[in-house]
Design a protein around this motif. Structure first.
Motif, PDB file in Angstrom:
ATOM      1  N   VAL A   1      14.874  60.716  27.188  1.00 39.63           N
ATOM      2  CA  VAL A   1      15.281  62.107  27.822  1.00 39.63           C
ATOM      3  C   VAL A   1      14.651  62.678  28.155  1.00 39.63           C
ATOM      4  O   VAL A   1      13.291  63.680  27.720  1.00 39.63           O
ATOM      5  CB  VAL A   1      16.208  62.462  26.473  1.00 39.63           C
ATOM      6  CG1 VAL A   1      16.983  63.900  26.682  1.00 39.63           C
ATOM      7  CG2 VAL A   1      16.663  61.581  25.894  1.00 39.63           C
TER       8      VAL A   1
ATOM      9  N   VAL B   1      22.788  54.431  28.127  1.00 46.46           N
ATOM     10  CA  VAL B   1      22.708  53.810  27.566  1.00 46.46           C
ATOM     11  C   VAL B   1      23.120  51.902  27.104  1.00 46.46           C
ATOM     12  O   VAL B   1      21.695  51.187  27.996  1.00 46.46           O
ATOM     13  CB  VAL B   1      20.983  54.037  26.460  1.00 46.46           C
ATOM     14  CG1 VAL B   1      20.115  53.406  26.379  1.00 46.46           C
ATOM     15  CG2 VAL B   1      21.023  56.119  28.050  1.00 46.46           C
TER      16      VAL B   1
ATOM     17  N   GLU C   1      15.282  55.557  24.940  1.00 44.27           N
ATOM     18  CA  GLU C   1      15.083  55.815  25.168  1.00 44.27           C
ATOM     19  C   GLU C   1      14.648  56.671  25.105  1.00 44.27           C
ATOM     20  O   GLU C   1      13.753  57.478  24.776  1.00 44.27           O
ATOM     21  CB  GLU C   1      16.585  56.006  24.979  1.00 44.27           C
ATOM     22  CG  GLU C   1      17.502  57.157  24.612  1.00 44.27           C
ATOM     23  CD  GLU C   1      18.372  57.937  24.221  1.00 44.27           C
ATOM     24  OE1 GLU C   1      19.234  58.551  23.562  1.00 44.27           O
ATOM     25  OE2 GLU C   1      19.702  56.412  24.552  1.00 44.27           O
TER      26      GLU C   1
ATOM     27  N   THR D   1      18.838  60.116  31.265  1.00 48.19           N
ATOM     28  CA  THR D   1      18.441  59.277  29.962  1.00 48.19           C
ATOM     29  C   THR D   1      17.919  58.292  30.043  1.00 48.19           C
ATOM     30  O   THR D   1      19.168  57.489  31.253  1.00 48.19           O
ATOM     31  CB  THR D   1      19.814  59.453  28.865  1.00 48.19           C
ATOM     32  OG1 THR D   1      20.164  60.214  27.958  1.00 48.19           O
ATOM     33  CG2 THR D   1      19.688  58.275  27.635  1.00 48.19           C
TER      34      THR D   1
END
Length: 386
Positions: free
Chosen positions: A38, A123, A36, A47
């Motif tokens: 950020v 996520v 991911e 995110t």
């Protein structure tokens, strides 16, 4: 460049971009282990799942590429009129399905990416949902890919398409109506273009020129040799005329620029001019090897001379060529029509056959008549090669 070729070029470029994006995606997720992205801090932190983000980008690029190919195939089908290849129709339909499938991938990627960014789902949940939905979509894309390869493999070649759909074919045998002379001439002209279309090949040379940068030299690519194949040609029964322009370095302007600024890093100036005579002066005519066909091959180098400082990097060529059979269609009949066949040659893209593109500079260039079916110049006298 015509619309069909523009669409093909855009499609190929977008597919290449999608493939490159997929490589970057794999490197980030598998190579670096990043799941991911950020951005921001605290309450303003967002995110973004890597899988859904790149999946949406890849799907969008692929869907657009498929759309451009769809338009290109549509133009091909419209231009064929009555002689439609069923495999080409199948390929057109498959590309339409690919466009929808890639569009679904892009929509899924953007949807789950947006949900993760705005905190609607985590996520992990976004990745799981995207992967679950992409399962059947991936199977559909793979199936369409197999169908595309089958349609592409069985798609008729130009001669096959002509024999299957011409006015003398079995497919149209039930039509007992009178075939007009104009239709017969169009059929003959199409057949002659398939059988006797001139072929051009080039050899590119990497060389160096003086430059004002730190190294003092600059590497450039130029067209060293150009070969023109004339299928079915014989010296004294062939009509051949050609015009050629190229863009050699303008030596005088280049020297003046270096005098004013010896450390100039600008590219050497080029100007389009007639280069046909320089090519003909160093040309040699031979018979096409029997393994490759039958006819004449005119091959020549762009050698440096008092009028040609360096070979051109790009060139354009128009060929007016006809055999005794083509002469039956009239005095103005040549392979490719009244304007013959035109080619553009670049050291990057190679040889491209022009269709109906305007060529004002080439039309103004000097035309060299090498044979008028009665008298033949020395340039078209073949020599035997062992």
């Amino acid at each position: 460049m015509d619309k069909q070729r523009i669409n093909d070029t855009i499609s190929a470029t977008l597919y290449a971009g999608a493939a490159l994006t997929a490589v970057v995606d794999m490197q980030i997720r598998k190579g670096l282990g990043v799941k991911e992205f950020v951005t921001g801090k605290g309450p303003m932190a967002f995110t973004t799942p890597v899988l859904t983000l790149f999946g949406g980008v890849i799907g969008g690029l692929s869907a657009t590429a498929a759309g451009m190919e769809f338009l290109s195939l549509k133009q091909q089908l419209e231009s064929t009129q009555n002689s439609i290849d069923p495999w080409l129709e199948m390929r057109h339909a498959v590309v339409g399905g690919q466009m929808a499938a890639f569009g679904a991938q892009a929509l899924l990627g953007m949807t789950y990416t947006a949900r993760a960014i705005f905190g609607i789902m985590t996520v992990d949940a976004a990745i799981a949902g995207y992967s679950l939905c992409m399962g059947p979509v991936t199977i559909l894309i793979a199936g369409l890919g197999v169908l595309y390869l089958i349609a592409w493999f069985f798609q008729q070649k130009p001669l096959q398409a002509f024999l299957a759909n011409c006015c003398w074919s079995k497919r149209r045998a039930r039509d007992l109506g009178l075939i007009s002379p104009e239709a017969q001439q169009r059929e003959f002209a199409q057949l002659y273009r398939i059988l006797y279309a001139p072929k051009v090949s080039v050899e590119v040379l990497n060389t160096t020129v003086y430059s004002g940068d730190a190294s003092g030299i600059r590497n450039i690519s130029v067209i060293k040799r150009l070969a023109l194949d004339l299928p079915g040609a014989e010296p004294h029964s062939t009509y051949l005329a050609l015009a050629m322009i190229g863009d050699p370095i303008d030596r005088d302007t280049w020297h003046e620029q270096l005098k004013r600024n010896p450390y100039s890093t600008a590219k050497p100036p080029r100007s389009w001019s007639d280069v046909g005579m320089y090519w003909l002066e160093n040309s040699q005519c031979t018979w096409i090897p029997h393994q490759e066909g039958q006819g004449l091959r005119l091959c020549g180098d762009f050698s440096m001379s008092s009028g040609l400082s360096l070979p051109p990097a790009n060139a354009s060529l128009r060929v007016y060529y006809r055999t005794p059979l083509i002469a039956l269609l009239g005095d103005g009949a040549f392979v490719g029509g009244e304007r013959g066949v035109a080619f553009t040659i670049t050291q990057d893209d190679g040889v491209i056959t022009l269709r109906d593109d305007p060529t004002p500079d080439l039309d103004r260039a000097r035309h060299y008549l090498l044979s008028d079916q009665q008298q033949c110049s020395s340039y078209l006298q073949p020599t035997w090669q062992k």
